[in-house]
Motif scaffolding. Structure first.
Motif, short mmCIF file in Angstrom:
data_model
loop_
_atom_site.label_atom_id
_atom_site.label_comp_id
_atom_site.label_asym_id
_atom_site.label_seq_id
_atom_site.Cartn_x
_atom_site.Cartn_y
_atom_site.Cartn_z
N ILE A 478 16.27 -19.68 -69.45
CA ILE A 478 16.64 -19.63 -68.34
C ILE A 478 15.14 -19.44 -67.15
CG2 ILE A 478 17.82 -17.72 -66.88
CD1 ILE A 478 18.31 -21.52 -66.21
N TYR A 479 15.05 -19.03 -67.64
CA TYR A 479 13.76 -17.88 -66.48
C TYR A 479 12.16 -19.47 -66.94
CZ TYR A 479 16.41 -13.83 -65.36
OH TYR A 479 17.18 -13.54 -65.15
N MET A 480 12.41 -19.49 -68.40
CA MET A 480 10.76 -20.39 -69.08
C MET A 480 11.89 -22.13 -68.89
SD MET A 480 8.48 -21.47 -70.43
CE MET A 480 7.86 -19.59 -70.99
N THR A 481 13.02 -22.20 -68.67
CA THR A 481 13.48 -23.79 -68.18
C THR A 481 13.22 -23.83 -67.07
OG1 THR A 481 15.42 -22.94 -69.82
CG2 THR A 481 15.40 -24.60 -67.78
N ILE A 482 13.25 -23.02 -65.93
CA ILE A 482 12.92 -23.50 -64.89
C ILE A 482 11.24 -23.42 -64.58
CG2 ILE A 482 12.31 -22.02 -62.35
CD1 ILE A 482 15.59 -20.79 -62.88
N CYS A 483 10.47 -22.99 -65.40
CA CYS A 483 8.79 -23.05 -65.59
C CYS A 483 9.13 -24.40 -65.86
CB CYS A 483 7.74 -22.01 -66.94
SG CYS A 483 7.55 -20.64 -66.02
N HIS A 484 9.33 -24.93 -67.03
CA HIS A 484 9.29 -26.37 -67.65
C HIS A 484 9.47 -27.51 -66.26
CE1 HIS A 484 9.77 -28.93 -70.89
NE2 HIS A 484 10.63 -29.90 -70.20
N GLU A 485 11.25 -26.54 -65.87
CA GLU A 485 11.08 -28.11 -64.75
C GLU A 485 10.46 -28.16 -63.30
OE1 GLU A 485 13.60 -30.32 -65.81
OE2 GLU A 485 14.58 -28.90 -67.81
N LEU A 486 9.75 -27.49 -63.42
CA LEU A 486 9.04 -27.10 -61.83
C LEU A 486 7.86 -27.96 -62.68
CD1 LEU A 486 9.45 -23.55 -60.49
CD2 LEU A 486 10.07 -25.43 -59.44
N GLY A 487 8.10 -27.96 -63.38
CA GLY A 487 6.80 -28.81 -64.31
C GLY A 487 6.41 -30.00 -63.95
N HIS A 488 7.78 -30.96 -64.06
CA HIS A 488 8.30 -31.83 -64.08
C HIS A 488 8.23 -32.21 -62.60
CE1 HIS A 488 8.68 -32.86 -68.20
NE2 HIS A 488 9.88 -31.56 -68.04
N GLY A 489 8.96 -31.54 -61.29
CA GLY A 489 9.59 -32.14 -60.39
C GLY A 489 8.46 -32.03 -59.17
N VAL A 490 7.61 -30.99 -59.51
CA VAL A 490 6.28 -30.54 -58.67
C VAL A 490 5.41 -31.37 -59.12
CG1 VAL A 490 5.02 -28.70 -57.41
CG2 VAL A 490 7.40 -28.10 -58.12
N PHE A 491 4.87 -31.20 -59.76
CA PHE A 491 3.04 -31.66 -60.88
C PHE A 491 3.45 -32.43 -61.56
CE2 PHE A 491 3.32 -26.25 -60.30
CZ PHE A 491 2.54 -26.74 -58.92
N LYS A 492 4.54 -33.83 -62.04
CA LYS A 492 4.54 -34.02 -62.49
C LYS A 492 4.48 -34.10 -63.66
CE LYS A 492 3.24 -38.54 -60.25
NZ LYS A 492 3.36 -39.56 -59.64
N ASN A 512 3.03 -25.31 -75.89
CA ASN A 512 3.07 -25.61 -74.99
C ASN A 512 4.19 -25.65 -74.49
OD1 ASN A 512 2.72 -27.79 -72.86
ND2 ASN A 512 1.36 -29.45 -73.88
N ILE A 513 4.17 -24.95 -72.60
CA ILE A 513 5.26 -24.72 -71.43
C ILE A 513 5.84 -26.27 -71.20
CG2 ILE A 513 6.18 -24.31 -69.52
CD1 ILE A 513 4.16 -22.37 -70.09
N MET A 514 5.12 -27.45 -71.37
CA MET A 514 6.15 -28.39 -71.03
C MET A 514 6.57 -29.38 -72.65
SD MET A 514 6.18 -28.68 -68.41
CE MET A 514 6.44 -29.46 -68.00
N ASN A 515 6.93 -28.29 -73.81
CA ASN A 515 7.13 -29.35 -75.08
C ASN A 515 8.60 -28.70 -74.83
OD1 ASN A 515 7.63 -30.64 -77.58
ND2 ASN A 515 5.51 -28.92 -78.02
N TYR A 516 9.58 -28.62 -76.03
CA TYR A 516 10.72 -27.83 -76.41
C TYR A 516 10.66 -27.24 -77.42
CZ TYR A 516 13.58 -31.82 -73.77
OH TYR A 516 13.62 -33.41 -73.07
N GLY A 517 11.44 -25.60 -77.37
CA GLY A 517 11.14 -24.63 -78.09
C GLY A 517 11.39 -23.22 -77.32
N ASN A 518 11.55 -22.65 -78.54
CA ASN A 518 11.51 -21.52 -77.69
C ASN A 518 10.48 -20.05 -77.35
OD1 ASN A 518 12.23 -20.83 -80.66
ND2 ASN A 518 14.03 -19.95 -80.76
N ARG A 519 9.26 -21.13 -77.73
CA ARG A 519 7.73 -20.18 -78.17
C ARG A 519 6.85 -20.59 -77.45
NH1 ARG A 519 5.72 -19.76 -84.57
NH2 ARG A 519 4.54 -18.38 -83.75
N ARG A 520 7.32 -21.29 -76.54
CA ARG A 520 6.39 -21.54 -74.96
C ARG A 520 6.38 -20.65 -74.06
NH1 ARG A 520 10.80 -25.73 -72.43
NH2 ARG A 520 12.22 -23.91 -72.82
N ASN A 521 4.33 -21.01 -74.21
CA ASN A 521 4.13 -20.03 -73.45
C ASN A 521 2.55 -20.10 -72.56
OD1 ASN A 521 2.11 -19.53 -75.57
ND2 ASN A 521 2.67 -17.22 -75.75
N LYS A 522 2.10 -21.40 -72.93
CA LYS A 522 1.32 -22.06 -72.34
C LYS A 522 0.90 -22.65 -71.63
CE LYS A 522 -2.28 -19.59 -74.48
NZ LYS A 522 -3.61 -19.24 -74.08
N PHE A 523 0.22 -22.64 -70.42
CA PHE A 523 -0.25 -24.22 -69.91
C PHE A 523 -1.68 -24.49 -70.87
CE2 PHE A 523 2.89 -23.60 -65.88
CZ PHE A 523 3.75 -24.53 -66.49
#
Length: 533
Positions: A478-492, A512-523
């Protein structure tokens, strides 16, 4: 009339003439690798300089008074044979450090300051002979050791011999870094705008917080020991190389800092030569801070069991279940409403109720247990946001404590939050109940999405409410999901598979954090730019 300076970290003297031209000369070393002092320098005009080091480690350069000879002429520098490579002179016994590349270097052999080696010269076999005084050499293979290979030219009694060491430098991410590193992997990042950086594609990027706080880059130098010939050149004076320290074997830690929010090129200089491919880009960024409020929303159920289950009622219209204080019937047909019990509207109370039906029996039971949403840890959330957004020198402040709300939002009685579009009636109901007029970005945490998704947020220009909805029981992290969704909602920020043609969903750049999957760790660097607009 040269200016003479000594670099203690490299053990070399730099001579700068009156026209600003520089020449670097490595000083002799003892068996322990320490520079030997004193050193005497005689320039072309016969002036003599001494370089000494006192017991406290202070290096001093002094020009000595010239002594005239019998004819009242200054002493002349003896002419020695040397190799000339791109205007750099290497005298007998010196080591020539060259950067690994496919560049072809012309090497000219001189018997003295003006005379080249004459016909019949014999060159060592590791070069391609052009003529008696000239050979070419391509340093496309890293030397096996710091000893390098022999470069020699012989002609009758004239012998000139140096050693060539081919050096490679590679930059890597330090796992203990403060901010970000984008490796620009050509296999997975070639679609990204920052991959196509000039002067060639795929240059690695390092982010730095402007203001001078240092951060680290790992540097691999081969062959081992060649670090003594490596210096680092920045293209902008707002960037500083603080230190270059050996960690183990061929691994080193390079400390760099940025005083201003700019971009710069940092290039490794090998001896006296620079190869543009041995570079990394530095990105100085001014730190920004964003506040976010989090609401954990539980589904409220408070129906009242008026007639006990399987008990006879007075009539077929007797109320067996009534809605609670919220005037919103939570019991649903097929789940709680059974037999011939019926849901009807009670005009007297202004809400729906359940009546006994023709058999005058209560065959239903009230839904009076709230559906609890999975809790999240506020400190872990803030740490996670700052760990990943810190790559772009961006800081989040989670407003604490996280607020818990109980809302009767399930308008269609399906036991789920409807999030199949932006914004549904149920999403608006939660917004009106919890968040209305909140000026900060808000995260709504609520279990049981009706589409099975982990989260949802609209891009900032379509999201005046400044909202993201996330669903812990449907999310792997859920914590990475929030990172991902803030990327959409705040920074487009977009999904890479929607932004770049032919990019598979959840594939290719799996980190890539804006991709899908369970290994995301990079902007990535192109995303740093969007975050810091």
């Amino acid at each position: 009339n040269p200016q003479v300076t000594y670099n203690d970290s490299t053990g070399a003297i730099t001579l700068t003439d009156e026209n600003g031209n520089e020449q670097t000369i490595e000083l002799p070393k003892d068996e322990n690798g320490n520079t030997e002092f004193p050193v005497t320098i005689v320039d072309g005009g016969g002036d003599t300089y001494t370089v000494t080091k006192d017991d406290n480690g202070n290096v001093k350069v002094e020009k000595l008074e010239n002594k005239s000879n019998e004819e009242n002429k200054p002493p002349q520098v003896s002419n020695k044979p040397y190799y000339s490579i791109e205007g750099n002179k290497f005298y007998n016994g010196e080591t020539i450090y060259l950067p690994l590349s496919n560049k072809n270097y012309n090497i000219e052999a001189y018997k003295d300051s003006v005379t080249k080696f004459s016909s019949g010269s014999v060159w060592s076999s590791n070069v391609e002979v052009v003529d008696s005084a000239t050979a070419s050499y391509t340093p496309n293979t890293i030397s096996e050791s710091i000893s390098g290979s022999v470069l020699s030219t012989r002609n009758n009694n004239d012998t000139l011999q140096c050693r060539i060491v081919v050096v490679n430098v590679e930059f890597e991410e330090d796992i203990n870094q403060r901010w970000g590193f984008d490796e620009n992997n050509p296999e997975i990042e070639n679609d990204y705008p920052s991959f196509r950086t000039s002067p060639f594609h795929g240059i690695k990027w390092k982010s730095l917080k402007s203001g001078g706080t240092p951060d680290n880059i790992l540097v691999t130098v081969l062959p081992d020991g060649a670090e003594r010939c490596v210096t680092f050149v920045v293209s902008d004076p707002n960037f500083i190389v603080n230190s270059f320290t050996k960690i183990i074997n061929n691994k080193h830690r390079l400390s760099v800092s940025a005083t201003n929010a700019k971009e710069s090129q940092l290039t490794a200089q090998i001896g006296r030569f620079i190869n543009d491919t041995m570079q990394i880009k530095l990105c100085g960024i001014t730190e920004k801070t964003q506040k976010v409020r989090v609401f954990i929303v539980h589904e409220e159920n408070d129906d009242v069991q008026v007639i006990p289950y399987l008990t006879t009622a007075a009539s077929d219209t007797t109320i067996v279940i009534s809605s609670g204080n919220n005037k919103f019937l939570d019991s649903r047909a097929g789940i709680h409403i059974m037999g011939d019990d019926r849901i009807v509207y009670n005009a007297a109370t202004g809400d729906s109720v359940v009546i006994a039906g023709e058999n005058k029996m209560c065959e239903s039971w009230a839904n009076c247990l709230d559906i609890r949403t999975t809790l999240i840890d506020e400190n872990r959330l803030q740490d996670t946001l700052n760990k990943y957004y810190g790559q772009s020198v961006y800081k989040w402040e989670v407003i604490m404590p996280i607020e818990e709300r109980t809302v009767n939002f399930d308008l269609n009685k399906d036991g789920k939050i409807d999030v199949n579009e932006w914004m549904t009636n149920e999403m608006n109901f939660i917004y009106d109940s919890c968040v209305k007029n909140e000026d900060k970005f808000s995260i709504i945490v609520v279990d049981n999405s009706n589409d099975g998704s982990a989260g949802m947020s609209a891009y900032s220009d379509e999201n005046p409410q400044k909202l993201a909805f996330v669903h812990p029981n449907d999310s792997r992290n859920i914590y990475m999901t929030i990172c991902h969704e803030l990327g959409h909602g705040v920074f487009k920020l977009m999904h890479p598979f929607e932004e770049f043609a032919g990019f598979p969903k959840g594939g290719k750049d799996i980190f890539n954090i804006m991709n899908y999957g369970n290994r995301r760790n990079k902007f990535r660097k192109y995303q740093w730019d969007e975050i810091n607009k």
